[in-house]
Design a protein around this motif. Structure first.
Motif, PDB file in Angstrom:
ATOM      1  N   LEU A 192       0.818   3.486   8.169  1.00 42.82           N
ATOM      2  CA  LEU A 192       0.258   4.066   6.947  1.00 42.82           C
ATOM      3  C   LEU A 192      -0.323   5.448   7.218  1.00 42.82           C
ATOM      4  O   LEU A 192      -0.226   6.346   6.382  1.00 42.82           O
ATOM      5  N   HIS A 235      -0.646   7.496   3.911  1.00 39.68           N
ATOM      6  CA  HIS A 235      -1.254   6.546   2.986  1.00 39.68           C
ATOM      7  C   HIS A 235      -2.600   6.011   3.476  1.00 39.68           C
ATOM      8  O   HIS A 235      -3.046   4.946   3.049  1.00 39.68           O
ATOM      9  N   LEU A 259      -8.414   3.734   2.530  1.00 41.29           N
ATOM     10  CA  LEU A 259      -7.217   4.227   1.865  1.00 41.29           C
ATOM     11  C   LEU A 259      -7.584   5.396   0.948  1.00 41.29           C
ATOM     12  O   LEU A 259      -8.766   5.610   0.625  1.00 41.29           O
ATOM     13  N   ILE A 273       0.836  -1.201   0.000  1.00 45.69           N
ATOM     14  CA  ILE A 273       0.000   0.000   0.000  1.00 45.69           C
ATOM     15  C   ILE A 273       0.872   1.253   0.000  1.00 45.69           C
ATOM     16  O   ILE A 273       0.596   2.231  -0.707  1.00 45.69           O
ATOM     17  N   ALA A 274       1.938   1.227   0.786  1.00 48.91           N
ATOM     18  CA  ALA A 274       2.850   2.379   0.838  1.00 48.91           C
ATOM     19  C   ALA A 274       3.530   2.623  -0.502  1.00 48.91           C
ATOM     20  O   ALA A 274       3.970   3.738  -0.787  1.00 48.91           O
ATOM     21  N   HIS A 275       3.584   1.566  -1.337  1.00 48.54           N
ATOM     22  CA  HIS A 275       4.202   1.697  -2.660  1.00 48.54           C
ATOM     23  C   HIS A 275       3.160   1.828  -3.767  1.00 48.54           C
ATOM     24  O   HIS A 275       3.472   1.643  -4.944  1.00 48.54           O
ATOM     25  N   GLY A 276       1.917   2.131  -3.393  1.00 51.94           N
ATOM     26  CA  GLY A 276       0.919   2.466  -4.399  1.00 51.94           C
ATOM     27  C   GLY A 276      -0.019   1.365  -4.834  1.00 51.94           C
ATOM     28  O   GLY A 276      -0.732   1.539  -5.829  1.00 51.94           O
ATOM     29  N   SER A 315       2.548   7.899   7.397  1.00 53.42           N
ATOM     30  CA  SER A 315       3.183   8.199   6.111  1.00 53.42           C
ATOM     31  C   SER A 315       2.230   8.823   5.103  1.00 53.42           C
ATOM     32  O   SER A 315       2.601   9.063   3.950  1.00 53.42           O
TER      33      SER A 315
END
Length: 265
Positions: free
Chosen positions: A92, A97, A229, A72-75, A95
């Motif tokens: 998350l 996200h 999200l 999730i942190a990488h899209g 950061s």
């Protein structure tokens, strides 16, 4: 012979239909929901209940909470994240996200599953496992990978509490997530292991062996938090809300989850 040019009104109408068509296509694609593997059996029932009530479906993807948090942190294009450890949701949020801090939706429990061919019995104090280890009769014992699976960390903590971690370590088989651990035991690739109560309650595991619940104070609480999200749409938001309603809570409780407000028993 040349064709007449379409009028401005015709062009605008065509453009409008194109936009609407694209919107319908997007709406027809069920939103992707990232869910911890301990929800493998409970969440599909919740999603089916949601579909009956709302007319909308969601796409459930199961795995380890730690891996999902990284994706999730990488899209990764998930719209809701149901984690088995609220710390991953907190990371998350920190950061940027996640939309907000999310909500606690359940607290999980773990237990010992002894497969049909196990050299040990399943008991809450793990005495059967202790005796089998002392006699050198344990070959393969499965837990989820503690590096990224919350239930794996809880299993390690419980085994350390029982004083069995060092003796079991050479015999460990690590699953990517708890669903894989349960599958290892069902397939005979491990004699037994530590799995969530929520999987032991599934009809699929009725004949998978003997199960004994481990005391909750042998490990850190498995506080499970979910969060919307940034890309969450209306259907994902409705599903997120539905998980907090009585029909979903009833299903979660049936699979052995403690719910917010429940007392540990």
């Amino acid at each position: 012979m040349s064709r007449p040019c379409p009028s401005r009104r015709t062009l605008l109408r065509a453009a409008a239909f194109g936009i609407l068509g694209a919107g319908r296509a997007r709406a027809a694609t069920p939103p992707a929901i990232a869910a911890a593997a301990d929800l493998t059996y409970a969440l599909p029932e919740i999603a089916a209940s949601f579909a009956r009530e709302s007319g909308h479906e969601v796409k459930l993807v199961f795995g380890s909470s730690g891996n999902f948090a990284t994706e999730i942190a990488h899209g990764a294009p998930f719209q809701v994240f149901l984690s088995a450890d609220e710390a991953y949701v907190a990371s998350l949020v920190q950061s940027g996200h996640a939309r907000d801090e999310g909500v606690l939706y359940a607290v999980g429990r773990i237990g010992l599953l002894a497969g049909p061919g196990a050299a040990f019995t399943a008991d809450p104090a793990l005495d059967g496992l202790r005796a089998a280890l002392a006699q050198g009769r344990v070959r393969k014992f499965a837990i989820a990978n503690p590096t990224h699976a919350p239930y794996g960390r809880a299993a390690r903590e419980a085994l350390q509490h029982a004083g069995l971690w060092e003796a079991l370590f050479p015999h460990l088989v690590l699953g990517e997530n708890v669903a894989q651990v349960a599958q290892f035991i069902r397939a005979g690739a491990a004699e037994g292991g530590v799995i969530p109560l929520s999987l032991a309650r599934a009809p699929t595991f009725a004949q998978a062996g003997a199960f004994a619940l481990i005391a909750a104070d042998w490990h850190q609480p498995l506080r499970q938090r979910m969060v919307l999200l940034p890309g969450a749409g209306a259907i994902a938001t409705a599903f997120y809300d539905f998980v907090q309603k009585p029909p979903a809570r009833t299903i979660l409780r049936r699979y052995g989850f403690l719910l917010p407000g429940d007392r540990l028993g």
